[in-house]
Write an enzyme that holds these catalytic residues in place. Structure first.
Site, PDB file in Angstrom:
ATOM      1  CD  GLU A   1      -0.905  14.231  -5.979  1.00  0.00           C
ATOM      2  OE1 GLU A   1      -1.673  13.707  -5.169  1.00  0.00           O
ATOM      3  OE2 GLU A   1       0.063  13.645  -6.498  1.00  0.00           O
TER       4      GLU A   1
ATOM      5  CE  LYS B   1      -4.908   8.065   2.359  1.00  0.00           C
ATOM      6  NZ  LYS B   1      -5.040   9.452   2.775  1.00  0.00           N
ATOM      7  CD  GLU B   2      -3.227   5.369  -7.860  1.00  0.00           C
ATOM      8  OE1 GLU B   2      -3.680   4.237  -8.108  1.00  0.00           O
ATOM      9  OE2 GLU B   2      -2.265   5.859  -8.440  1.00  0.00           O
TER      10      GLU B   2
ATOM     11  CG  PHE C   1       1.929   4.809   5.667  1.00  0.00           C
ATOM     12  CD1 PHE C   1       0.625   5.211   5.475  1.00  0.00           C
ATOM     13  CD2 PHE C   1       2.723   4.575   4.561  1.00  0.00           C
ATOM     14  CE1 PHE C   1       0.109   5.368   4.200  1.00  0.00           C
ATOM     15  CE2 PHE C   1       2.217   4.730   3.279  1.00  0.00           C
ATOM     16  CZ  PHE C   1       0.911   5.134   3.097  1.00  0.00           C
ATOM     17  CB  ILE C   2       4.165   1.027  11.121  1.00  0.00           C
ATOM     18  CG1 ILE C   2       2.921   1.079  12.005  1.00  0.00           C
ATOM     19  CG2 ILE C   2       4.938   2.336  11.188  1.00  0.00           C
ATOM     20  CD1 ILE C   2       3.248   1.234  13.496  1.00  0.00           C
ATOM     21  CE1 TYR C   3      -1.902  -2.960  10.109  1.00  0.00           C
ATOM     22  CE2 TYR C   3      -1.510  -0.601   9.845  1.00  0.00           C
ATOM     23  CZ  TYR C   3      -2.186  -1.635  10.446  1.00  0.00           C
ATOM     24  OH  TYR C   3      -3.153  -1.358  11.376  1.00  0.00           O
TER      25      TYR C   3
ATOM     26  N   GLY D   1       4.511  -0.064  -3.764  1.00  0.00           N
ATOM     27  CA  GLY D   1       4.489   0.091  -5.224  1.00  0.00           C
ATOM     28  C   GLY D   1       3.750   1.356  -5.567  1.00  0.00           C
TER      29      GLY D   1
ATOM     30  CB  CYS E   1       3.345   8.466  -5.500  1.00  0.00           C
ATOM     31  SG  CYS E   1       2.036   9.343  -6.341  1.00  0.00           S
TER      32      CYS E   1
ATOM     33  NE  ARG F   1       0.536   4.431 -12.713  1.00  0.00           N
ATOM     34  CZ  ARG F   1       0.161   5.684 -12.702  1.00  0.00           C
ATOM     35  NH1 ARG F   1       0.894   6.589 -13.322  1.00  0.00           N
ATOM     36  NH2 ARG F   1      -0.928   6.062 -12.065  1.00  0.00           N
TER      37      ARG F   1
END
Ligand code: UDX
Length: 453
Positions: free
Chosen positions: A154, A157-158, A255-257, A263, A266, A334
């Site tokens: 899967e 994304k939460e 995804f480059i922040y 955390g 996953c 988590r």
């Protein structure tokens, strides 16, 4: 068509409910009786936007049900998804006892052909362990019932899991027979309306794809965090660097922040597990090892800035934390960077007030009575020496700074997510620390120090 989903955790529950939405019969199995009863009543034990409504609708239509009995759950079903947890072992590898336990139970109870699909994130080769476990149980029963195994990782994304499941970028399926491929093709057909691909491959490659995807994303984040740290030293602005590199289509702007480190359930677990797998094969995944250590360091970044500002002893100082969950739109704590930050502040003698829009109850399991739980973000700032923004919830984006001014002892913000505009902070006369950008109204700016040196 009828399917069974074993495990009603995050992945199992979202998958089961979304499959039911397409009109097929879904039975979800979980050993936790309390959870099963709750779900039968339409109560969702996790926070995931949209899930309550979707579950309620499908319960009402009779397309989804819940049971503690795997024997009953798998009766007449064409496909069984294993979606139970794989917690990390002491050494960082994924613990397969739940996955293989379910496989054995399927072997003990199945009466007719099934595709047994591993959806949990499992190390390469696990689907074949599932196959062996089922075969063993069938042999004990002295029956010869045909079945296939498959792997179907899967990519949810939460916080946007429903959308991710209903409109996936791609679906990856590892199979070893045409029969299994046909079943999964039928099952996933309703989710391909947006033209994105259903990718069939061998089982090893499918299992590997999941780890490679998460590791690549974790690598992007650690890389950017490392670059942000260097930006601070040389006097560059990481926001501009991010935009500059992100407009190159080969790099991409997602995804480059930079921030306080990744955390969640996953990335930390999967990166660790892949490093372990590689070690077992005698191959050192050096890039990923660096990704892990950069991430570990990054979680202390805000506290390092606090130390540089106040010194090592924080006795008598109080800090307000905005955001506890590992990211917005979830109550998941988590591996949340907030936990590391709070632990370090407390160890240096500080007092801490915290606020998160949804993760307060979850946070109490770990933080217990070591902090003050505020009723909102302003309450979290009463008489604090500084505010720390840790999770970038939308509602923290435009606070009323006039109110904050009056509540806080100092006009001082440590922003771990670069949410505020440095120019605005300058006008509001705040001392403002962020990640990879020059400090505003700081004691002495890093840039000046460098030029002087
Ligand atoms: C992730 C994967 O995205 C998903 O495909 C997989 O199935 C499960 O793991 P999730 O853990 O829900 O999903 O979180 P995600 O939204 O991917 O964020 C992970 C972490 O990276 C968060 O801590 C987030 O704050 C951080 N992050 C993300 C950054 O620090 N910078 C970014 O640019 C993006």
């Amino acid at each position: 068509m009828k399917i069974t989903v074993v495990g009603t955790g995050y992945v199992g529950l979202v998958s089961g409910t979304c499959f039911a939405e397409t009109g097929i019969d879904v039975t979800c199995v979980d050993i936790d009786k309390k959870k099963v009863d709750m779900l039968l009543n339409g109560e969702v034990p996790i926070y995931e936007p949209g899930l309550d409504a979707l579950l309620a609708r499908n319960l009402e239509k009779g397309r989804i049900t819940f049971t503690t009995s795997l024997a009953k759950g798998i009766k007449d079903s064409d496909a069984v998804f294993i979606a139970v947890g794989t917690p990390p072992d002491e050494d960082g590898s994924a613990d397969l006892k739940y996955v293989l336990g379910v496989a054995r139970e399927i072997g003990r109870h199945m009466e007719d052909y099934k595709v047994i699909i591993t959806k949990s994130t499992v190390p390469v080769g696990t689907s074949f362990k599932v196959k062996a476990a089922v075969q063993e149980e069938l042999a004990k029963r002295k029956v010869d019932i045909p079945f296939d195994v498959a792997s179907n990782p899967e990519f949810l994304k939460e916080g946007s899991a429903i959308d991710d499941f209903l409109k996936p970028d791609r679906i990856v399926v590892g199979v070893e027979s045409e029969r299994a491929e046909k079943t999964l093709k039928r099952l996933y057909k309703p989710f391909l309306m947006n033209g994105h691909p259903l990718l069939f491959m061998d089982i090893f490659s499918s299992e590997m794809t999941k780890y490679a995807a998460n590791s690549m994303l974790a690598t992007k984040i650690s890389f950017m965090n490392d670059i942000a740290n260097l930006c601070e030293l040389v006097g560059a602005n990481v926001d501009l660097v991010r935009k500059g590199i992100g407009s190159d289509a080969r790099i991409g702007n997602k995804f480059i922040y930079p921030g306080t480190g990744y955390g969640g359930s996953c990335f930390p677990k999967d990166v660790q597990a892949l490093v372990r797998t590689a070690d077992e094969y005698g191959h050192s995944l050096d890039v990923l090892k660096a990704v892990e250590s950069v991430n570990y360091r990054q979680k202390s970044k805000l506290v390092e800035k606090i130390k540089a500002h106040f010194g090592e002893n924080l006795k008598g100082k109080q800090f307000g934390i905005w955001g506890l969950a590992f990211k917005p739109k979830t109550d998941d704590m988590r591996e949340a960077p907030s936990l590391v930050i709070i632990e370090q502040l407390l160890a240096m003698g500080a007092q801490v007030r915290v606020y998160d829009p949804v993760a307060m109850e979850e946070a109490k399991h770990t933080l217990k009575d070591t902090v003050v739980y505020a009723k909102d973000e302003y309450d979290a700032c009463i008489e604090v020496d500084a505010m720390l923004l840790v999770t970038e919830w939308s509602e923290f984006r435009m606070p009323n700074f006039r109110i904050l001014d009056k509540l806080m002892n100092n006009k001082l913000i440590f922003d771990g997510r670069n949410v505020y505009d440095p120019e605005e902070m300058k006008d509001l006369e705040y001392t403002y620390y962020s990640i990879g950008r020059e400090t505003v109204n700081g004691p002495k700016s890093e840039k000046k120090q460098r030029v002087v040196a």
